[in-house]
Design a protein around this motif. Sequence first.
Motif, PDB file in Angstrom:
ATOM      1  N   GLU A  36      -2.487  -5.508  -3.216  1.00  0.00           N
ATOM      2  CA  GLU A  36      -1.504  -5.120  -2.201  1.00  0.00           C
ATOM      3  C   GLU A  36      -0.793  -6.347  -1.623  1.00  0.00           C
ATOM      4  O   GLU A  36      -1.425  -7.332  -1.229  1.00  0.00           O
ATOM      5  CB  GLU A  36      -2.179  -4.298  -1.097  1.00  0.00           C
ATOM      6  CG  GLU A  36      -2.544  -2.917  -1.638  1.00  0.00           C
ATOM      7  CD  GLU A  36      -3.106  -1.942  -0.627  1.00  0.00           C
ATOM      8  OE1 GLU A  36      -3.140  -0.741  -0.946  1.00  0.00           O
ATOM      9  OE2 GLU A  36      -3.513  -2.349   0.474  1.00  0.00           O
ATOM     10  N   HIS A  93      -8.583  -3.179  -1.774  1.00  0.00           N
ATOM     11  CA  HIS A  93      -9.413  -2.134  -1.172  1.00  0.00           C
ATOM     12  C   HIS A  93     -10.888  -2.514  -1.202  1.00  0.00           C
ATOM     13  O   HIS A  93     -11.685  -1.995  -0.423  1.00  0.00           O
ATOM     14  CB  HIS A  93      -9.149  -0.783  -1.844  1.00  0.00           C
ATOM     15  CG  HIS A  93      -7.758  -0.289  -1.572  1.00  0.00           C
ATOM     16  ND1 HIS A  93      -6.696  -0.630  -2.361  1.00  0.00           N
ATOM     17  CD2 HIS A  93      -7.264   0.459  -0.554  1.00  0.00           C
ATOM     18  CE1 HIS A  93      -5.598  -0.095  -1.846  1.00  0.00           C
ATOM     19  NE2 HIS A  93      -5.906   0.573  -0.756  1.00  0.00           N
ATOM     20  N   CYS A 152       0.870  -1.179   0.000  1.00  0.00           N
ATOM     21  CA  CYS A 152       0.000   0.000   0.000  1.00  0.00           C
ATOM     22  C   CYS A 152       0.906   1.229   0.000  1.00  0.00           C
ATOM     23  O   CYS A 152       0.805   2.082  -0.865  1.00  0.00           O
ATOM     24  CB  CYS A 152      -0.894  -0.015   1.240  1.00  0.00           C
ATOM     25  SG  CYS A 152      -1.921   1.443   1.341  1.00  0.00           S
ATOM     26  N   ASP A 208      -2.849  -0.430   5.669  1.00  0.00           N
ATOM     27  CA  ASP A 208      -3.572  -1.522   4.992  1.00  0.00           C
ATOM     28  C   ASP A 208      -2.943  -2.917   5.139  1.00  0.00           C
ATOM     29  O   ASP A 208      -3.046  -3.752   4.219  1.00  0.00           O
ATOM     30  CB  ASP A 208      -3.758  -1.188   3.496  1.00  0.00           C
ATOM     31  CG  ASP A 208      -4.836  -0.111   3.294  1.00  0.00           C
ATOM     32  OD1 ASP A 208      -5.544   0.215   4.261  1.00  0.00           O
ATOM     33  OD2 ASP A 208      -4.951   0.387   2.159  1.00  0.00           O
ATOM     34  N   GLN A 223      -5.295  -6.089   4.652  1.00  0.00           N
ATOM     35  CA  GLN A 223      -5.707  -6.551   3.317  1.00  0.00           C
ATOM     36  C   GLN A 223      -4.518  -6.948   2.440  1.00  0.00           C
ATOM     37  O   GLN A 223      -4.700  -7.299   1.273  1.00  0.00           O
ATOM     38  CB  GLN A 223      -6.532  -5.460   2.613  1.00  0.00           C
ATOM     39  CG  GLN A 223      -5.743  -4.199   2.266  1.00  0.00           C
ATOM     40  CD  GLN A 223      -6.630  -3.032   1.895  1.00  0.00           C
ATOM     41  OE1 GLN A 223      -7.729  -2.889   2.416  1.00  0.00           O
ATOM     42  NE2 GLN A 223      -6.172  -2.192   0.980  1.00  0.00           N
ATOM     43  N   LYS A 264      -0.310   9.345   0.692  1.00  0.00           N
ATOM     44  CA  LYS A 264      -1.437   8.500   1.098  1.00  0.00           C
ATOM     45  C   LYS A 264      -2.654   9.327   1.521  1.00  0.00           C
ATOM     46  O   LYS A 264      -2.552  10.148   2.437  1.00  0.00           O
ATOM     47  CB  LYS A 264      -1.020   7.600   2.273  1.00  0.00           C
ATOM     48  CG  LYS A 264       0.074   6.604   1.973  1.00  0.00           C
ATOM     49  CD  LYS A 264      -0.221   5.699   0.792  1.00  0.00           C
ATOM     50  CE  LYS A 264      -1.509   4.922   0.884  1.00  0.00           C
ATOM     51  NZ  LYS A 264      -1.764   4.126  -0.360  1.00  0.00           N
ATOM     52  N   ARG A 280       3.468  -1.581  -7.442  1.00  0.00           N
ATOM     53  CA  ARG A 280       2.757  -0.427  -6.900  1.00  0.00           C
ATOM     54  C   ARG A 280       3.406  -0.018  -5.579  1.00  0.00           C
ATOM     55  O   ARG A 280       4.058  -0.828  -4.925  1.00  0.00           O
ATOM     56  CB  ARG A 280       1.264  -0.707  -6.678  1.00  0.00           C
ATOM     57  CG  ARG A 280       0.931  -1.775  -5.652  1.00  0.00           C
ATOM     58  CD  ARG A 280      -0.441  -1.545  -5.004  1.00  0.00           C
ATOM     59  NE  ARG A 280      -0.388  -0.433  -4.064  1.00  0.00           N
ATOM     60  CZ  ARG A 280      -1.411   0.349  -3.755  1.00  0.00           C
ATOM     61  NH1 ARG A 280      -2.586   0.159  -4.307  1.00  0.00           N
ATOM     62  NH2 ARG A 280      -1.263   1.348  -2.893  1.00  0.00           N
TER      63      ARG A 280
HETATM   64 MN    MN Z   1      -4.024   0.739   0.391  1.00  0.00          MN
END
Ligand code: MN
Length: 336
Positions: A297, A271, A102, A308, A311, A131, A126
């Motif tokens: 992620e 997400h 993330c 994050d 996740q 953020k 990524r």
């Molecule tokens: Mn994220």
Amino acid sequence: MVLVLRDRADADQVDYLKAWLKTMGVETRAVVGNEQTIMGLIGDTSRIDMELLQSLDIVESVRRIQEPYKSANRKFHPDDTVVRVGDASIGGGGFAIIAGPCSVETEAQVVAIARAVKDAGAAMLRGGAFKPRTSPYAFQGLRAEGIELLLKAKEETGLPVVSEVMDISQLPLFEHVDVIQVGARNMQNFELLKELGQLRKPVLIKRGLANTLQELLMSAEYVMAGGNPNIILCERGIRTFETETRNTLDLSAVPVLREKTHLPVIVDPSHATGVARWVPALSLAAAAVGADGLIVEVHNDPKHALCDGAQSLTPEMFSKLAERLRGVHAVGARSF
Ligand code: MN
Ligand code: PEP
């Protein structure tokens, strides 16, 4: 666009309306019935304010026949757009996976994750440096330093990199970032979209939390209207009454968008669900439904992630998922 006029519409008002539309470059053809008159508008109606027409005393209803987006519309560009990013490409039948943390946290973290996702078959890395957090007290990203570290991981692995921009003023820092991400919260930051239209760099636009697919396509249209055709769309879940998942993944967005636009469509299952163990199932579903790829992620130490972690897949989970995705993509909606 078609107008249905009220039966009491007086001739002078109708003539005034026709003359006004003519000044907007739109011709009219009226079909006069016993009960009602229907008026067809011919020409480019994209600048006509539907609500304004609807508010006129003589107008009963207004219907748009053509979509308000042109450049993004598959009607005028039947072939899939393929967005090329270094050696990778998104769209046109392949399945490209963008994976990474993330947020960029440290050089060791982002480089380790980059190596792992590359080995597992990711096409791009990524990593967020800016953020958009709900709380001002939460980790806001490493900003300029985060971009630098992400570029180190690019140098180490050769993977093209994707990162989110939150404001026009940050754009100079993105010179060597390969794909600029517009996050869900900025999908309708029109000044930012216009600025990105001036670049030729690929732009990944995520669907807003409460935006329709047409609004997403209009955001793509903003960038394309500026002359930048390199757009990737992303379905990342929308807000509904459901609270078990972070958002509700609208998988029907994929076939609908693929019909309406030639732009590549990817899915963000991270997400959408907010929970790592649910990410693989929705990733496979995204491949089956015909997505052009994923943005997912991955963190080497999710429990200690600054953003994050819940996740984020571990590299091991990601590697297994990438393997299974290849099989599903081969038999998914893209194959018939
Ligand atoms: Mn994220
Ligand atoms: C992200 O990709 O890290 C992100 C913030 O996503 P979204 O804009 O979809 O919430």
